[in-house]
Motif scaffolding. Sequence first.
Motif, mmCIF file in Angstrom:
data_model
loop_
_atom_site.group_PDB
_atom_site.id
_atom_site.type_symbol
_atom_site.label_atom_id
_atom_site.label_comp_id
_atom_site.label_asym_id
_atom_site.label_seq_id
_atom_site.Cartn_x
_atom_site.Cartn_y
_atom_site.Cartn_z
ATOM 1 N N VAL A 70 -68.973 25.652 -1.758
ATOM 2 C CA VAL A 70 -69.586 26.732 -1.149
ATOM 3 C C VAL A 70 -69.356 27.917 -1.703
ATOM 4 O O VAL A 70 -67.967 27.681 -2.593
ATOM 5 N N VAL A 71 -70.402 28.079 -1.626
ATOM 6 C CA VAL A 71 -70.422 30.027 -1.897
ATOM 7 C C VAL A 71 -70.629 30.850 -1.106
ATOM 8 O O VAL A 71 -71.466 30.522 -0.347
ATOM 9 N N PHE A 111 -58.623 20.914 -1.070
ATOM 10 C CA PHE A 111 -59.899 21.227 -1.179
ATOM 11 C C PHE A 111 -59.364 22.555 -1.914
ATOM 12 O O PHE A 111 -57.917 22.477 -1.757
ATOM 13 N N ALA A 112 -60.095 23.616 -2.167
ATOM 14 C CA ALA A 112 -59.217 25.374 -2.866
ATOM 15 C C ALA A 112 -60.171 26.247 -2.781
ATOM 16 O O ALA A 112 -61.767 25.936 -2.642
ATOM 17 N N THR A 113 -60.340 27.383 -2.244
ATOM 18 C CA THR A 113 -61.267 28.077 -1.646
ATOM 19 C C THR A 113 -61.246 29.084 -2.464
ATOM 20 O O THR A 113 -62.427 30.420 -2.072
ATOM 21 N N TYR A 114 -60.732 28.765 -3.744
ATOM 22 C CA TYR A 114 -61.431 29.818 -4.902
ATOM 23 C C TYR A 114 -61.186 28.977 -6.463
ATOM 24 O O TYR A 114 -59.949 28.306 -6.754
ATOM 25 N N ILE A 169 -64.622 23.001 -2.497
ATOM 26 C CA ILE A 169 -64.368 23.861 -4.058
ATOM 27 C C ILE A 169 -65.131 24.607 -3.338
ATOM 28 O O ILE A 169 -66.643 24.599 -2.671
ATOM 29 N N GLY A 170 -64.327 26.376 -3.342
ATOM 30 C CA GLY A 170 -64.688 27.107 -3.015
ATOM 31 C C GLY A 170 -65.247 28.814 -4.017
ATOM 32 O O GLY A 170 -63.648 28.429 -5.408
ATOM 33 N N THR A 171 -65.759 29.588 -3.916
ATOM 34 C CA THR A 171 -65.720 29.939 -5.033
ATOM 35 C C THR A 171 -66.874 31.183 -4.831
ATOM 36 O O THR A 171 -67.682 31.575 -4.041
ATOM 37 N N VAL A 172 -66.676 32.107 -5.539
ATOM 38 C CA VAL A 172 -67.782 33.250 -5.586
ATOM 39 C C VAL A 172 -68.996 33.581 -5.899
ATOM 40 O O VAL A 172 -69.180 33.615 -7.423
ATOM 41 N N PRO A 173 -70.225 34.477 -5.740
ATOM 42 C CA PRO A 173 -70.811 34.275 -6.415
ATOM 43 C C PRO A 173 -71.056 35.306 -8.136
ATOM 44 O O PRO A 173 -72.028 34.811 -8.867
ATOM 45 N N GLU A 174 -69.546 35.786 -8.214
ATOM 46 C CA GLU A 174 -69.478 36.414 -10.047
ATOM 47 C C GLU A 174 -69.405 34.772 -10.678
ATOM 48 O O GLU A 174 -68.893 35.087 -11.822
ATOM 49 N N THR A 221 -72.815 19.116 -5.206
ATOM 50 C CA THR A 221 -73.116 19.787 -3.764
ATOM 51 C C THR A 221 -72.630 20.746 -3.598
ATOM 52 O O THR A 221 -72.227 21.336 -3.000
ATOM 53 N N VAL A 222 -74.184 22.178 -3.622
ATOM 54 C CA VAL A 222 -73.871 23.760 -3.482
ATOM 55 C C VAL A 222 -74.035 23.772 -2.633
ATOM 56 O O VAL A 222 -75.869 23.901 -2.082
ATOM 57 N N PHE A 223 -73.450 24.327 -1.646
ATOM 58 C CA PHE A 223 -74.144 25.479 -0.713
ATOM 59 C C PHE A 223 -73.977 27.217 -0.616
ATOM 60 O O PHE A 223 -72.063 27.507 -0.323
ATOM 61 N N ASP A 224 -74.548 27.800 -1.119
ATOM 62 C CA ASP A 224 -74.760 29.201 -1.116
ATOM 63 C C ASP A 224 -74.744 29.423 -0.331
ATOM 64 O O ASP A 224 -76.304 30.458 -0.398
ATOM 65 N N PHE A 225 -73.415 30.445 0.810
ATOM 66 C CA PHE A 225 -74.231 30.617 2.014
ATOM 67 C C PHE A 225 -74.680 32.574 1.900
ATOM 68 O O PHE A 225 -74.670 33.469 1.945
ATOM 69 N N ALA A 226 -73.590 32.932 -0.163
ATOM 70 C CA ALA A 226 -74.141 34.213 -0.027
ATOM 71 C C ALA A 226 -76.192 35.209 -0.232
ATOM 72 O O ALA A 226 -76.015 35.408 0.087
ATOM 73 N N ARG A 227 -76.647 33.173 -0.953
ATOM 74 C CA ARG A 227 -77.642 33.308 -1.299
ATOM 75 C C ARG A 227 -78.586 32.955 0.073
ATOM 76 O O ARG A 227 -79.895 32.993 -1.003
#
Length: 901
Positions: free
Chosen positions: A184-185, A213-216, A228-233, A247-253
């Motif tokens: 999750v981004v 899980f891990a938020t970052y 797995i959480g991560t940020v756009p950078e 499976t990537v869910f990019d909520f930022a983009r």
Amino acid sequence: MTRFQQLYYTSCEHGLSGFSGFQFNAVSAGVTAETRQAVEALAGYEPPRSLVESDTPESLERCPVNLCYRPDDREGRRATALCVRYVGRDSARRFGNYFAHALHSEEFTAAAGGMLPIELWDSPVWSREVSARTEIPGIAAPPPGPVDARAVSAFLRGHPHADRLPELLAAVCAALTEHGSVVVVDRSTERIAHWFAAVSYLLPPPLARGLSFATYVFRPARSRLHLIGTVPEAQLAFGPDDEAAYTVFDFARGVFPEVPVGPLAHLLTRIGVGSVRPVWSWTADYARGDEGTPDDWHAPVAAAAASGGITLTSADAHAVIDWLAGADHLGARRAAVAAGLHREHRNLDDRRLAALSAAAKAGGDTAAHQEIEGKLHGSRMRAYGAGAEDAVAPVPIADPMTRERATALWERLLTTEARTAHERTRLLFWAVGARLPVAPEVMARESLALARTLLGAPTPAPRFRFDVVELLRHLPVMRRSLVTAVEEVLEQRAGQEQLFSQFPAELLREKDLEDRPLLQEHRLRARAEREPAETVTIMFRILAIRGRTSPDEELLHGLWRQPSRTWTHREAIRVAEELTASGPVDEAVGEWFERALRRNIEDEEALESCLHLCRMLAHPGRFAWLPPSAAEYVRITRVLDDALQDAREATELVDAFAIPETGQWAAPRALKRLRLVPVMLRLPADVGRLRVRLAELNHRDLDAYLSIVHRRVTSGRRIDDVTLGHVAAVVTLTRGARLSQAQEETIAAIRAHPAERWHVVDLQRLEQAVVPYQAELARRYAEWVEARRRGPMSLPRTFAFFNRRTSTGTSAPSGTPATPATPITRTSPTARSKPASPGKPVSLGKPPSPGKPLSPGTRSPAEGTSPDPTGRTPRPTGRTPDPTAPPPSPDPDNTRKPKGR
């Protein structure tokens, strides 16, 4: 009280390792090395590149926070949670330091007081300061953070991509089952924590506690956690072998994968985060306790939701119904679920209605069971009546009350919903199969109505016909109704006898009409059309029904319609056999016999049948049935047949058949055409009479006669006396015969062939047989006998003489010489220069003894060879002999031989 063990991990000067650097700063008593290794593996932190050199409180607060949770078992009983924060510089003023605070418990759920792991987000329990001592105490249930169901619901309402929650939940369910990972981004870890919380609240609590899980994580490809959480950078680069596992869910983009959403994810997201907590408490009453995968949870969650008034979709209802069959642990609640589903879902198919009925019965709800059974029977009746492909065949209904209700429903369907005769037929059959207690008068009324409809309907389709046949086989009242309906039609409309040739009256059996003789006769007449080979048998059965012994013209005319109103010879024979020979018959019977006698005869089989009929009708009693013309027909035919049997000489048959009837009537004409010539040629011939009477045969019979004689003459076999007589009659045929050219040529061939081809003894016998009638021909045969006795070199070369008629035929005028007799002989080379003198007399010598047999091993010479009187194998002559020339001079010593021999 169950407590959490605490662990601090960071880069510090004082810790468990005894030197500065990354190490456990402090731990609670009893922490195992295994737990320390697990925490150390999870605690690694890599900040985004833009925040690496953060050292002010404001910049550090912007760094992502990693709330990490990893259960050690599937249910999350033994688990570890930790919060990792970036702290900037270590004691040596180097950037890259982080502080990890971990909580571990062997009974995590109990220690957390039922709190979900994600609710520890931003909890006050988390520390970011090093401890002065290396041992820190354990703690009781930590306080939750600000994330709860209300906060998550508010977050979703304000997020532009909240509609992606079903796909996210479905992807997490798949990861739990297939051991994949969901990334999750989003712009902050706080937003990521809310996504994780939404998923955790919607998952069944045991599954949520088993979700790691891990938020970052800066490099998600290095993690194998479920979420797995991560940020756009962050670095989202995955290797070719890893792409399928993430499976990537990019909520930022706003970039999302295509994920199929299962029924459980649809149901839970439809219930919503804010309303799902009560459902989990209800689900405890329906779960068996061994549910492991998301699919295992769908049915009990749906059943619990339905009990709380939440509307289920068809997919949810179907899952619950299929699950009920094995839900023995529900007890009486099982019937309540079945009754509720039956009320809310009225369009269930028969299979699921049957499952609901069984569940209601197993749960002890008799009223619900009977209600569902009634609906099930109605559905089955409709499907069976309509002929649906999935229609279930009727089975006996055991319960009396259910059977009564099914009967009432059946009558209503038959009266109000059955629109076609086929539907009524199948409904009647359903009543028979289910053994419904239908009142006899109701069944009689309905079956009669159906029978009347069937009689007026067009030809049915094969399936419809099959169903009617089966109904007649299993429902006796239907047969009686059909008989009644047929009788009504025949009474109302005359001339409907062919009704029994049509569907469904053709299905009636003889015993169905035992007390109705008129219907029996109509049925038999219709059967005669379908089975013409049985017409004679059917006629006598009709006579038995009528109580009569002889048919009349009306019956005969009605039975024999196609292809012609005439008996065949075989049918006439059977009729003659069945009728009493001494009893009277209707006048029409004699006329029908005469028509049968005069049928055309094409072959020997038909002729023999006609002769058999004539022999039967010649019986005095039967002979009296015949009109005079038919009686004469039988008499003449018998006379000719007897002549063929009793004649002793061929001319007798010619005399017998020299009557006009042999050209006018079928049987005499067939006897002459098929049997006269073969029988003649088996009998001895009076040559003097036969040579005169042959000319009286018609051209066809004479052609057949000459053809057979020619075959016998040229067969190469020895000639017996019978054949010799017929050959003599042919070769001496009288002058007055009017012959066709083909017949002339056949006779010429018959005359010529014996001269060269026959055995000398047979040729001499022929010469003696023709002497009294054709002396000139006999002389020529005698010359050939002598020439062949002298040897093959002296044979004539042509047969011109034999091609002419005999002296009493169409020969040259008296005194006109025949073809000049130029003798041509085969000689040795020295003799060829000395041709024989014309007209030189030839000494014939002593003739052979009549009837002298051939020497053993000899045969009649074949075509193209010269006969050898010594009995040797004939040899080719190479020339055509000339029988118009006199035989050459004899060579008594047989000294002349062909060149080269």
